[in-house]
Design an enzyme around this catalytic site. Structure first.
Site, PDB file in Angstrom:
ATOM      1  N   GLY A   9      -2.840  -8.102 -14.008  1.00  0.00           N
ATOM      2  CA  GLY A   9      -2.462  -9.491 -14.598  1.00  0.00           C
ATOM      3  C   GLY A   9      -3.575 -10.401 -13.933  1.00  0.00           C
ATOM      4  CB  VAL A  67       3.067  -4.552  -9.625  1.00  0.00           C
ATOM      5  CG1 VAL A  67       2.213  -3.467 -10.254  1.00  0.00           C
ATOM      6  CG2 VAL A  67       3.787  -3.945  -8.613  1.00  0.00           C
ATOM      7  CB  ALA A  69       7.401  -9.747  -5.133  1.00  0.00           C
ATOM      8  CB  SER A 118      -3.568 -17.427  -0.004  1.00  0.00           C
ATOM      9  OG  SER A 118      -3.761 -18.999  -0.366  1.00  0.00           O
ATOM     10  N   GLY A 119      -5.011 -17.959  -2.683  1.00  0.00           N
ATOM     11  CA  GLY A 119      -6.332 -18.228  -3.617  1.00  0.00           C
ATOM     12  C   GLY A 119      -5.920 -18.618  -4.992  1.00  0.00           C
ATOM     13  N   GLY A 120      -5.048 -17.808  -5.352  1.00  0.00           N
ATOM     14  CA  GLY A 120      -4.705 -17.680  -6.653  1.00  0.00           C
ATOM     15  C   GLY A 120      -5.796 -17.508  -7.583  1.00  0.00           C
ATOM     16  CE  LYS A 169      -0.130 -16.001  -0.277  1.00  0.00           C
ATOM     17  NZ  LYS A 169       0.897 -16.403  -1.353  1.00  0.00           N
ATOM     18  CG  ASN A 173       3.555 -18.640  -0.694  1.00  0.00           C
ATOM     19  OD1 ASN A 173       2.134 -18.581  -0.221  1.00  0.00           O
ATOM     20  ND2 ASN A 173       4.114 -17.972  -1.816  1.00  0.00           N
ATOM     21  CD  GLU A 176       1.188 -22.302  -2.367  1.00  0.00           C
ATOM     22  OE1 GLU A 176       0.253 -21.454  -1.898  1.00  0.00           O
ATOM     23  OE2 GLU A 176       2.070 -22.040  -3.221  1.00  0.00           O
TER      24      GLU A 176
HETATM   25  N1  LIG Z   1      -0.498 -15.949  -9.289  1.00  0.00           N
HETATM   26  C1  LIG Z   1      -0.681 -16.293  -8.291  1.00  0.00           C
HETATM   27  O1  LIG Z   1      -1.161 -17.470  -7.821  1.00  0.00           O
HETATM   28  C2  LIG Z   1      -0.468 -15.440  -7.021  1.00  0.00           C
HETATM   29  C3  LIG Z   1      -0.027 -14.476  -7.176  1.00  0.00           C
HETATM   30  N2  LIG Z   1       0.539 -13.408  -6.268  1.00  0.00           N
HETATM   31  C4  LIG Z   1       1.305 -12.320  -6.297  1.00  0.00           C
HETATM   32  O2  LIG Z   1       0.519 -11.099  -6.849  1.00  0.00           O
HETATM   33  C5  LIG Z   1       1.375 -10.309  -7.641  1.00  0.00           C
HETATM   34  C6  LIG Z   1       0.764 -10.207  -9.082  1.00  0.00           C
HETATM   35  O3  LIG Z   1       0.769 -11.869  -9.510  1.00  0.00           O
HETATM   36  P1  LIG Z   1       0.154 -12.133 -11.025  1.00  0.00           P
HETATM   37  O4  LIG Z   1      -1.106 -11.231 -11.059  1.00  0.00           O
HETATM   38  O5  LIG Z   1       0.087 -13.607 -11.057  1.00  0.00           O
HETATM   39  O6  LIG Z   1       1.152 -11.575 -12.048  1.00  0.00           O
HETATM   40  P2  LIG Z   1       1.040 -10.991 -13.375  1.00  0.00           P
HETATM   41  O7  LIG Z   1       2.132 -11.006 -14.256  1.00  0.00           O
HETATM   42  O8  LIG Z   1      -0.208 -11.946 -13.982  1.00  0.00           O
HETATM   43  O9  LIG Z   1       0.431  -9.535 -13.561  1.00  0.00           O
HETATM   44  C7  LIG Z   1       1.192  -8.474 -13.241  1.00  0.00           C
HETATM   45  C8  LIG Z   1       0.768  -7.383 -13.887  1.00  0.00           C
HETATM   46  O10 LIG Z   1       1.426  -6.130 -13.492  1.00  0.00           O
HETATM   47  C9  LIG Z   1       1.827  -5.383 -14.478  1.00  0.00           C
HETATM   48  N3  LIG Z   1       2.980  -4.575 -14.084  1.00  0.00           N
HETATM   49  C10 LIG Z   1       4.052  -4.879 -13.990  1.00  0.00           C
HETATM   50  N4  LIG Z   1       5.044  -3.771 -13.428  1.00  0.00           N
HETATM   51  C11 LIG Z   1       4.132  -2.789 -13.720  1.00  0.00           C
HETATM   52  C12 LIG Z   1       4.355  -1.281 -13.286  1.00  0.00           C
HETATM   53  N5  LIG Z   1       5.546  -0.807 -12.846  1.00  0.00           N
HETATM   54  N6  LIG Z   1       3.156  -0.557 -13.103  1.00  0.00           N
HETATM   55  C13 LIG Z   1       1.796  -1.018 -13.703  1.00  0.00           C
HETATM   56  N7  LIG Z   1       1.954  -2.367 -13.927  1.00  0.00           N
HETATM   57  C14 LIG Z   1       2.668  -3.312 -14.089  1.00  0.00           C
HETATM   58  C15 LIG Z   1       1.980  -6.070 -15.735  1.00  0.00           C
HETATM   59  O11 LIG Z   1       2.096  -5.602 -17.067  1.00  0.00           O
HETATM   60  C16 LIG Z   1       1.013  -7.382 -15.384  1.00  0.00           C
HETATM   61  O12 LIG Z   1      -0.279  -7.106 -15.932  1.00  0.00           O
HETATM   62  C17 LIG Z   1       2.633 -10.938  -7.563  1.00  0.00           C
HETATM   63  O13 LIG Z   1       3.537 -10.313  -6.510  1.00  0.00           O
HETATM   64  C18 LIG Z   1       2.377 -12.372  -7.146  1.00  0.00           C
HETATM   65  O14 LIG Z   1       3.850 -13.026  -6.669  1.00  0.00           O
HETATM   66  C19 LIG Z   1      -0.102 -13.681  -5.127  1.00  0.00           C
HETATM   67  C20 LIG Z   1      -0.704 -14.702  -4.682  1.00  0.00           C
HETATM   68  C21 LIG Z   1      -1.006 -15.779  -5.842  1.00  0.00           C
HETATM   69  O1  LIG Z   2       1.676 -17.184  -3.673  1.00  0.00           O
HETATM   70  C1  LIG Z   2       1.301 -17.845  -4.423  1.00  0.00           C
HETATM   71  C2  LIG Z   2       0.361 -19.089  -4.083  1.00  0.00           C
HETATM   72  O2  LIG Z   2      -0.025 -18.988  -2.814  1.00  0.00           O
HETATM   73  C3  LIG Z   2       1.748 -17.778  -5.810  1.00  0.00           C
HETATM   74  O3  LIG Z   2       1.115 -18.797  -6.802  1.00  0.00           O
HETATM   75  C4  LIG Z   2       3.249 -17.821  -5.787  1.00  0.00           C
HETATM   76  O4  LIG Z   2       3.647 -17.902  -7.139  1.00  0.00           O
HETATM   77  C5  LIG Z   2       3.527 -19.431  -5.524  1.00  0.00           C
HETATM   78  O5  LIG Z   2       4.814 -19.529  -5.248  1.00  0.00           O
HETATM   79  P1  LIG Z   2       6.081 -20.221  -6.247  1.00  0.00           P
HETATM   80  O6  LIG Z   2       5.871 -19.477  -7.431  1.00  0.00           O
HETATM   81  O7  LIG Z   2       7.399 -20.267  -5.497  1.00  0.00           O
HETATM   82  O8  LIG Z   2       5.437 -21.753  -6.439  1.00  0.00           O
END
Ligand SMILES: NC(=O)C1=CN([C@@H]2O[C@H](COP(=O)(O)OP(=O)(O)OC[C@H]3O[C@@H](n4cnc5c(N)ncnc54)[C@H](O)[C@@H]3O)[C@@H](O)[C@H]2O)C=CC1
Ligand SMILES: O=C(CO)[C@H](O)[C@H](O)COP(=O)(O)O
Length: 299
Positions: A9, A67, A69, A118-120, A169, A173, A176
């Protein structure tokens, strides 16, 4: 090095691109076939299942989970369990609850690294900040991968034993949330105060040398530039909240006062009543700025 990445994702795809860019091999899987095909176009080897990914990785497996959490992490680990042994390494780069990570580290045969990221998605070009918990040898082994995914060698470190990466982390948050809230309050006062101010200009001026300059403040500037001085149709509703809730729960358990973080979380919960607060609309827009999270819009 060859790395398997599960979850392609917003974040996982950046991990893939940065690791490929650093000259490593990457095998990818996602339940979404299109994401796998896209990553393959970018140079990764596609896998048709988690089992197929493990097979393609050969005897010493290095696997990065990105994936959502919760259940998806356990589901991926369950599928990997039959093929993992003590020479293998699994990284969970998502926002998992630290106690889940401790449990998973204990129940997985592979070395388990919980990695706060972190960094998104907005940090794709610069690289991430990585907070890693787990065995030292596994961290050392994956330094070339962490160097590639992070901003560089200074963008990652081992925080301590299992759970510590996701613990750090979680607190990140909470901070943040509070920073977003305080910028929101300041701009709300300026927006409703006694001068007719250009808020993009205020943010820009603050970002140039002011004590309170920061990346979040740069994202405030971007929000005013892209949405307008009144934030246009950005709704007064801030989603998310799980990591902040864990931070507050942990603070209560440790008897450490975190009133600002609690108040920021409470503001989010309060926003769901839709009563039109400016600060919360800005916080919602900032979540798009760094995380590309959807921005609920007014009708
Ligand atoms: N978006 C953000 O700013 C940040 C996100 N995170 C964390 O990183 C993780 C991923 O976040 P995103 O990439 O934003 O989510 P997203 O929803 O964009 O991507 C998740 C991906 O995982 C896939 N997926 C789901 N279940 C699966 C499985 N069982 N097997 C294989 N693939 C599977 C989905 O199809 C999707 O492509 C989460 O834990 C999120 O909290 C951490 C820091 C920043
Ligand atoms: O970890 C992050 C940024 O550091 C993700 O963007 C996280 O989704 C932010 O937390 P929330 O969804 O509760 O705003």
């Amino acid at each position: 090095m060859e790395l398997g990445v599960i979850g392609l994702g917003r974040m996982g795809r950046i991990v893939v691109d940065r690791v490929l860019e650093a000259g490593h091999e990457v095998v990818v899987f996602d339940i979404d076939e299109e994401s796998v095909a896209d990553a393959a176009d970018a140079g990764a080897r596609p896998a048709s299942s988690i089992g197929d990914l493990a097979e393609k990785l050969g005897p010493e497996k290095r696997i990065w989970l990105m994936v959502p959490a919760g259940d998806p992490v356990d589901a991926a680990l369950d599928e990997l369990a039959p093929v993992l042994d003590g020479d293998d390494i699994v990284v969970d780069g998502g926002n998992s609850y630290f106690e889940d990570s401790v449990r998973r580290a204990e129940s997985t045969d592979a070395a388990y690294l919980d990695c706060g990221t972190s960094g998104g998605p907005a940090g794709a070009e610069l690289g991430f900040s990585l907070m890693v918990g787990g065995p030292q040898w596994a961290y050392d082994e994956l330094v070339p991968v962490f160097d590639a995914v992070a901003t560089g060698p200074d963008g990652h470190d081992r925080m301590g034993p299992a759970g510590s990466g996701h613990y750090v982390k979680m607190v990140h948050n909470g901070v943040e949330y509070a920073l977003m809230q305080t910028y929101g309050e300041g701009f709300e006062l300026l927006a409703n105060g006694r001068y007719d101010l250009d808020l993009e200009s205020v943010a820009n001026t603050w970002n140039n040398g002011a004590v309170i300059r920061s990346w979040l403040l740069e994202l405030c500037e971007e929000a005013f530039r892209e949405e307008g001085n009144d934030l246009g149709d950005v709704a007064d509703r801030v989603e998310g909240g799980s990591t902040g809730t864990w931070t507050v729960q942990e603070a209560l358990e440790q008897e450490v006062p975190v009133p600002l973080i609690y108040q920021s979380l409470a503001e989010r919960f309060g926003s769901r009543a839709d009563d039109g607060r400016f600060s919360r609309r800005l916080a919602s827009r900032l979540r798009y700025g760094f995380g590309r999270h959807d921005v609920p819009r007014r009708e």
